[in-house]
Scaffold this motif. Structure first.
Motif, PDB file in Angstrom:
ATOM      1  N   LYS A 106      45.385  27.184  48.783  1.00  0.00           N
ATOM      2  CA  LYS A 106      44.453  28.064  49.164  1.00  0.00           C
ATOM      3  C   LYS A 106      43.564  28.600  48.046  1.00  0.00           C
ATOM      4  O   LYS A 106      43.861  27.927  46.607  1.00  0.00           O
ATOM      5  N   ALA A 107      42.919  29.438  48.018  1.00  0.00           N
ATOM      6  CA  ALA A 107      41.964  30.036  46.695  1.00  0.00           C
ATOM      7  C   ALA A 107      42.534  31.275  46.326  1.00  0.00           C
ATOM      8  O   ALA A 107      42.851  32.001  47.197  1.00  0.00           O
ATOM      9  N   LEU A 108      42.645  31.363  45.131  1.00  0.00           N
ATOM     10  CA  LEU A 108      42.803  32.683  44.468  1.00  0.00           C
ATOM     11  C   LEU A 108      41.724  33.086  43.612  1.00  0.00           C
ATOM     12  O   LEU A 108      41.114  32.537  42.996  1.00  0.00           O
ATOM     13  N   LEU A 109      41.532  34.344  43.776  1.00  0.00           N
ATOM     14  CA  LEU A 109      40.692  35.061  42.897  1.00  0.00           C
ATOM     15  C   LEU A 109      41.201  36.073  41.624  1.00  0.00           C
ATOM     16  O   LEU A 109      41.863  36.825  42.035  1.00  0.00           O
ATOM     17  N   ILE A 110      40.531  36.086  40.723  1.00  0.00           N
ATOM     18  CA  ILE A 110      40.994  36.330  39.307  1.00  0.00           C
ATOM     19  C   ILE A 110      40.014  37.023  38.571  1.00  0.00           C
ATOM     20  O   ILE A 110      38.847  36.248  38.392  1.00  0.00           O
ATOM     21  N   ALA A 111      40.082  38.038  37.754  1.00  0.00           N
ATOM     22  CA  ALA A 111      39.303  38.503  36.701  1.00  0.00           C
ATOM     23  C   ALA A 111      40.035  38.366  35.592  1.00  0.00           C
ATOM     24  O   ALA A 111      40.844  39.117  35.286  1.00  0.00           O
ATOM     25  N   PRO A 112      39.717  37.361  34.773  1.00  0.00           N
ATOM     26  CA  PRO A 112      40.439  36.763  33.743  1.00  0.00           C
ATOM     27  C   PRO A 112      40.229  37.846  32.540  1.00  0.00           C
ATOM     28  O   PRO A 112      41.256  38.072  31.770  1.00  0.00           O
ATOM     29  N   GLU A 113      39.367  38.852  32.451  1.00  0.00           N
ATOM     30  CA  GLU A 113      39.430  40.012  31.339  1.00  0.00           C
ATOM     31  C   GLU A 113      40.462  41.014  31.541  1.00  0.00           C
ATOM     32  O   GLU A 113      40.687  41.605  30.677  1.00  0.00           O
ATOM     33  N   ALA A 193      37.086  27.959  29.221  1.00  0.00           N
ATOM     34  CA  ALA A 193      36.972  28.465  30.718  1.00  0.00           C
ATOM     35  C   ALA A 193      35.860  29.642  30.654  1.00  0.00           C
ATOM     36  O   ALA A 193      34.957  29.802  31.380  1.00  0.00           O
ATOM     37  N   MET A 194      35.972  30.516  29.585  1.00  0.00           N
ATOM     38  CA  MET A 194      35.293  31.674  29.511  1.00  0.00           C
ATOM     39  C   MET A 194      33.880  31.310  29.018  1.00  0.00           C
ATOM     40  O   MET A 194      32.830  31.867  29.590  1.00  0.00           O
ATOM     41  N   ALA A 195      33.784  30.309  28.498  1.00  0.00           N
ATOM     42  CA  ALA A 195      32.357  29.743  27.998  1.00  0.00           C
ATOM     43  C   ALA A 195      31.685  29.370  29.204  1.00  0.00           C
ATOM     44  O   ALA A 195      30.653  29.390  29.306  1.00  0.00           O
ATOM     45  N   GLU A 196      32.407  28.703  30.116  1.00  0.00           N
ATOM     46  CA  GLU A 196      31.798  28.160  31.348  1.00  0.00           C
ATOM     47  C   GLU A 196      31.295  29.370  31.979  1.00  0.00           C
ATOM     48  O   GLU A 196      29.891  29.177  32.590  1.00  0.00           O
ATOM     49  N   LEU A 197      31.861  30.592  32.182  1.00  0.00           N
ATOM     50  CA  LEU A 197      31.647  31.726  32.815  1.00  0.00           C
ATOM     51  C   LEU A 197      30.263  32.220  32.082  1.00  0.00           C
ATOM     52  O   LEU A 197      29.266  32.533  32.486  1.00  0.00           O
ATOM     53  N   ALA A 211      29.018  32.751  21.473  1.00  0.00           N
ATOM     54  CA  ALA A 211      28.689  31.652  20.531  1.00  0.00           C
ATOM     55  C   ALA A 211      29.382  30.464  21.042  1.00  0.00           C
ATOM     56  O   ALA A 211      29.168  29.347  20.350  1.00  0.00           O
ATOM     57  N   LEU A 212      30.254  30.471  21.852  1.00  0.00           N
ATOM     58  CA  LEU A 212      30.854  29.148  22.619  1.00  0.00           C
ATOM     59  C   LEU A 212      30.049  28.216  23.606  1.00  0.00           C
ATOM     60  O   LEU A 212      30.498  27.129  23.980  1.00  0.00           O
ATOM     61  N   VAL A 213      29.317  28.894  24.181  1.00  0.00           N
ATOM     62  CA  VAL A 213      28.258  28.313  25.179  1.00  0.00           C
ATOM     63  C   VAL A 213      27.883  26.986  24.891  1.00  0.00           C
ATOM     64  O   VAL A 213      28.123  26.059  25.822  1.00  0.00           O
ATOM     65  N   ALA A 214      27.469  26.588  23.541  1.00  0.00           N
ATOM     66  CA  ALA A 214      27.002  25.354  23.041  1.00  0.00           C
ATOM     67  C   ALA A 214      28.042  24.426  22.730  1.00  0.00           C
ATOM     68  O   ALA A 214      27.494  23.167  22.492  1.00  0.00           O
ATOM     69  N   GLN A 215      29.007  24.747  22.396  1.00  0.00           N
ATOM     70  CA  GLN A 215      29.979  23.889  22.071  1.00  0.00           C
ATOM     71  C   GLN A 215      30.573  22.858  23.007  1.00  0.00           C
ATOM     72  O   GLN A 215      30.537  23.276  24.158  1.00  0.00           O
ATOM     73  N   PRO A 216      31.079  21.749  22.479  1.00  0.00           N
ATOM     74  CA  PRO A 216      31.391  20.860  23.450  1.00  0.00           C
ATOM     75  C   PRO A 216      32.785  21.145  23.880  1.00  0.00           C
ATOM     76  O   PRO A 216      33.516  21.896  23.425  1.00  0.00           O
ATOM     77  N   ARG A 217      33.067  20.552  25.110  1.00  0.00           N
ATOM     78  CA  ARG A 217      34.467  21.061  25.625  1.00  0.00           C
ATOM     79  C   ARG A 217      35.426  19.902  25.422  1.00  0.00           C
ATOM     80  O   ARG A 217      35.147  18.620  25.725  1.00  0.00           O
ATOM     81  N   GLN A 218      36.575  20.338  25.284  1.00  0.00           N
ATOM     82  CA  GLN A 218      37.709  19.422  24.652  1.00  0.00           C
ATOM     83  C   GLN A 218      38.952  19.441  25.998  1.00  0.00           C
ATOM     84  O   GLN A 218      39.353  18.547  26.173  1.00  0.00           O
ATOM     85  N   TRP A 219      38.912  20.635  26.634  1.00  0.00           N
ATOM     86  CA  TRP A 219      40.069  20.693  27.723  1.00  0.00           C
ATOM     87  C   TRP A 219      39.757  20.772  28.995  1.00  0.00           C
ATOM     88  O   TRP A 219      40.592  20.832  29.914  1.00  0.00           O
TER      89      TRP A 219
END
Length: 231
Positions: A106-113, A193-197, A211-219
């Motif tokens: 199923k799908a789970l809804l989360i507010a990570p903040e 994950a938060m940079a994706e958001l 500042a993380l938006v343009a950085q490459p993703r490693q994980w």
């Protein structure tokens, strides 16, 4: 889906469509099936309802335990099957219930903040999203919401609120099989994950992750082609 959850979800979607003037981009990115973590930026009380209205499949929210005592929200939340979370501590029971949801496909809804920002800028997120995704091997997908800051004031004047929604690319976290992650690595995964958001939000709303938006993703590893979000 239980009968009660189905009707409550339909009611929430209907209500939001009456109160909100949606402009949504990327809704086709939601996987139709399989374990899914939908996570969103949290500004005010209406955000979870907005997210439920946007997600085109059954979705079970996590919510602070205090909401269960709310005279209006509480009864509906319990009937729907919302997972209560005790903030400020490691809520093992909430984590187990969330894993059960994901392992059932199923799908789970989360507010990570973990709390409402009130001002629209992203706050530093907790690692619960990342730990659930890694443990369950679920897909994660970011949903950015903008415009709901004016919801209360416009509702008081009987006016609909214009809300813009951008749905990002679904992805999975990648790590070596059997590897034990350090605290730093968990934090790095959460930050990605938060940079994706943040990338889906206007620059003024990216807050701690601008500042993380343009950085490459490693994980993370994407599961679909890029989405061009409207602005």
């Amino acid at each position: 889906m239980s009968s009660a959850r189905k009707w409550i979800q339909r009611f929430v979607r209907f209500l939001m469509r009456q109160l909100i003037d949606f402009e949504c981009h990327g809704a086709q990115n939601f996987p139709a099936e399989g374990p899914l973590i939908v996570y969103f930026n949290h500004i005010n009380l209406v955000d979870p309802a907005l997210a439920v209205a946007v997600v085109p499949r059954e979705v079970i929210p996590m919510s602070k335990v205090e909401n269960m005592d709310h005279p209006l929200i509480g009864p509906l939340a319990r009937l729907y099957g919302v997972i209560p979370v005790r903030r400020g501590e490691a809520d093992v029971q909430a984590f187990k219930r969330s894993l059960e949801v994901l392992r059932a496909g199923k799908a789970l809804l989360i507010a990570p903040e973990g709390t409402r920002s009130g001002h629209g800028q992203l706050l530093e997120a907790k690692d619960g999203l990342t730990r659930l995704a890694v443990r369950s091997e679920a897909t994660a997908i970011p949903v950015a919401l903008v415009g709901q800051e004016t919801f209360r004031s416009r509702l008081s004047r009987l006016r609909r609120t214009r809300v813009y929604c951008w749905v990002g690319r679904p992805f999975r976290f990648v790590k070596a099989a059997g590897a034990r992650l350090t605290h730093y690595e968990w934090r790095a995964m959460t930050a990605e994950a938060m940079a994706e958001l943040a990338a889906l939000l206007p620059p003024a709303n990216r807050g701690a992750y601008g500042a993380l938006v343009a950085q490459p993703r490693q994980w993370i590893q994407y599961e679909t082609a890029p989405v061009i979000a409207g602005r």
